[in-house]
Each structure stands twice: as C-alpha cells, then as structure tokens.
Enzyme design. Sequence first.
Site, PDB file in Angstrom:
ATOM      1  N   LEU A 200       0.868  -1.191   0.000  1.00  0.00           N
ATOM      2  CA  LEU A 200       0.000   0.000   0.000  1.00  0.00           C
ATOM      3  C   LEU A 200       0.902   1.237   0.000  1.00  0.00           C
ATOM      4  CD1 LEU A 200      -2.442  -1.051   2.878  1.00  0.00           C
ATOM      5  CD2 LEU A 200      -3.052  -0.892   0.454  1.00  0.00           C
ATOM      6  N   HIS A 201       0.691   2.128  -0.942  1.00  0.00           N
ATOM      7  CA  HIS A 201       1.498   3.366  -0.897  1.00  0.00           C
ATOM      8  C   HIS A 201       0.790   4.583  -1.480  1.00  0.00           C
ATOM      9  CE1 HIS A 201       2.200   2.293  -5.095  1.00  0.00           C
ATOM     10  NE2 HIS A 201       2.566   3.540  -5.283  1.00  0.00           N
TER      11      HIS A 201
END
Length: 355
Positions: A200-201
């Site tokens: 996740l970014h």
Amino acid sequence: MHILHVVGARPNFMKAAPLLRALGEAGGVSQTLVHTGQHYDAAMSDVFFHQLGMPVPDVNLSVGSGSHAQQTAEVMARFEPVVLEQKPDWVVVYGDVNSTAAAALVCAKLQIPVAHVEAGLRSRDRSMPEEINRLVTDQLSDLLFTPSADADANLLQEGIPREKIHLVGNVMIDTLVRLLPQAAMLDNLAGIGPFVLVTLHRPANVDDLPWLREMLTALLQVGRELPVIFPVHPRTRQRMADAGCLPASDGRLRLLPPVPYLEFLAMQRAALVVITDSGGIQEETSYLGVPCLTMRENTERPITLTAGTNTLLGRDIPRLRSELQRVLADPRPDSRPIPLWDGRASERIAKILAG
Ligand code: UD1
C-alpha cells in the site's frame, strides 16, 4: 540514431530495462540513460538496476523528494540542459510518475520528439497525481505505445491522431517473463506456507490516517488466519509512524523494508492472494494468475478486471473479508492470457523507433 531514456521511480525501471536491451540488440542506436533521482534509496533504485541488468545511468539529476510542484520543477530545470547538450533524436518516457510528465514537458517546449511507453491508461480520477501525469504526457507525446486496446480507445477519444498510436503490449511483462525463472529459484519464502502479500502506498490510502489505521486493523485480523507479508514503501512507513500505528512486525504480520524485484516476483508467484493499491501489481498478478484485491475505487488498467485476476474493493473492509474467503475456497480464479502480454512488447517498440 540517438535515443535518450528518462527514468525516475521504481516502477519505471522494469519498463525501461527491456527496451534498453531491445534497442541495444537492434544495432545502430546510441542510448543515454537519465535517472532523475525521484527514487534515491538503494532499496528503491540501485538494487533494481542491478537485478534488471540495467546500465549505470549516464546522468543522475538527483532531484530527490519534494511536493509535486517542487519535484516536477526540479526535474524540468535539471533535465533541460541535458537534453540541449545531448540533442537526442527521441526521448523515451515511461509510465505515469512525476519524472515522466516533467521530461515530456521539457521536450515538447524544445521540440524534441517524445515517445511514451505505457500510454493511454486512464482511471478517470483526477485526484490521482498519476492521472494528471498520464493526461499531460500523452498530449505532449509524438509516439504513444499502448499496452492494451482500451488505451488506444482512450487516446482516440481525446483526439490523439491514430498514426501516433501503436498497440505493442506490456513492457513490464517483458521483464517478468525474462526474470521469472530466476525468481522461481529463490528460497526467500522457504517454509512459510500459504500467505497473503500486501503493498500500500497511494496517497488516497496512506495519507488518510484514520483509514490507514482501519486497514492495518483489518490486516492484523487477516494475520490471525493466514500470515501476511507486507513490504512497506518509505512513504507508508512514514505515515504509519505519523499515525502512531506502526505495528510490531511478527510471524503473523511481517513488515519488511521495500523488497528487490526478484524477491518480490517470487512473493507474488507464491502468494495465495495479493492485496494492493499499486498499478503494476494488478498487471503482474493477472499474468501470474494470482488473485489480486485492489484497495482502490477505480483502475487505469481495466483489462486486469475483465481478463485478469483483479477485483476492485475500494474502501470496503467487509468485502475484503468476504473476497478473502472466496479466494480461500477457489485459490486460482479463471483468467485469460491478455493479448500481446507475451514478453515481446519492447521488441515491437524497438522496431518502430529504430526500424
Ligand atoms: C511514486 C509515483 C507513483 C508510484 C510510486 C512507486 C508519482 C506522482 N508517484 O510515488 O506513481 O506508484 O512512485 O513507488 O510520481 N521516499 C524515500 N526514498 C525514496 C523515494 C521516496 O524515502 O527513494 C519517500 C520520501 O519521503 C518521499 C515519499 O517517499 O517524500 C514519496 O516519494 P515520491 O517519489 O514523491 O512518490 P511515491 O509515493 O514513491
């Protein structure tokens, strides 16, 4: 012929590597590789160059981090003198990161022809910085190399002349096809058994701290059933620390530093399911036949929904749970090979550029 390639951030490297190689093999082409330095940590950059067999960049602009405007402006200011000095016949830009749009804008003003690799993808969500980069880059490009037919349709709809558009397939899959045998030989997952892989970014997920906390709570719960492996992007680690919710890494939820390309490919191949907000991972899991649950409301890669293994979940945590149950019951969903995602996209580009 002189071709100058611009790369800046992690997802650019696996797209540029096969084209550098294909143009090298085509003969009669001199190539210059410019790294803008948007990603600068060894784990986000150097290790990829090494594993992908890329040459050391001829020029590093060392722009580093900053706001979007600062980063884009720094790339432009530092790239302009390089292009003026090098006078390339073509500048090739990749994907949708800030470095891509910045380089395209410099070239358009200097009237140097630009080729965009991975053109035409659209999420139709202008709150995503990448969507702005895609729109700008495609408008300014002279040659647009697309990975799938939906991208051609998007470009035509935006008034890009048909003769500039070439459906060539997916260069990121070229790298995957070449390096999968090497990844398969790694033993970085020895003894772990079935597991869930997470990345996740995206700002929409990790900059919203209450939501980031909610997702981490959900992942901790998933971890009680199946081990979760989560290589954490530097931006995400920073946000977890800001939110005071950097979980302790243990056997159930393993937080890792960013993982090199081959090790990550081995993880994707072995994972029972991948939970992500990345663009490229939606494509790689589709190719590998591994279910992908995407924590986004939309995707610029709709072919991964229709032909691949991707499911969009948005912000629906109950749905995340039910989709995980579905995957446990049917670990290998139906998917079809996607046309031209065959490991030869960069050869097709090289023929058009240098042929
Ligand atoms: C960029 C791309 C995104 C891509 C992602 C892949 C844009 C707009 N976004 O997002 O499309 O999916 O790369 O990783 O171009 N940082 C480090 N070390 C690094 C690089 C970044 O610590 O080597 C930290 C910095 O605190 C920086 C933050 O990560 O401020 C964000 O980096 P940035 O390049 O601005 O965007 P990404 O989130 O990496």
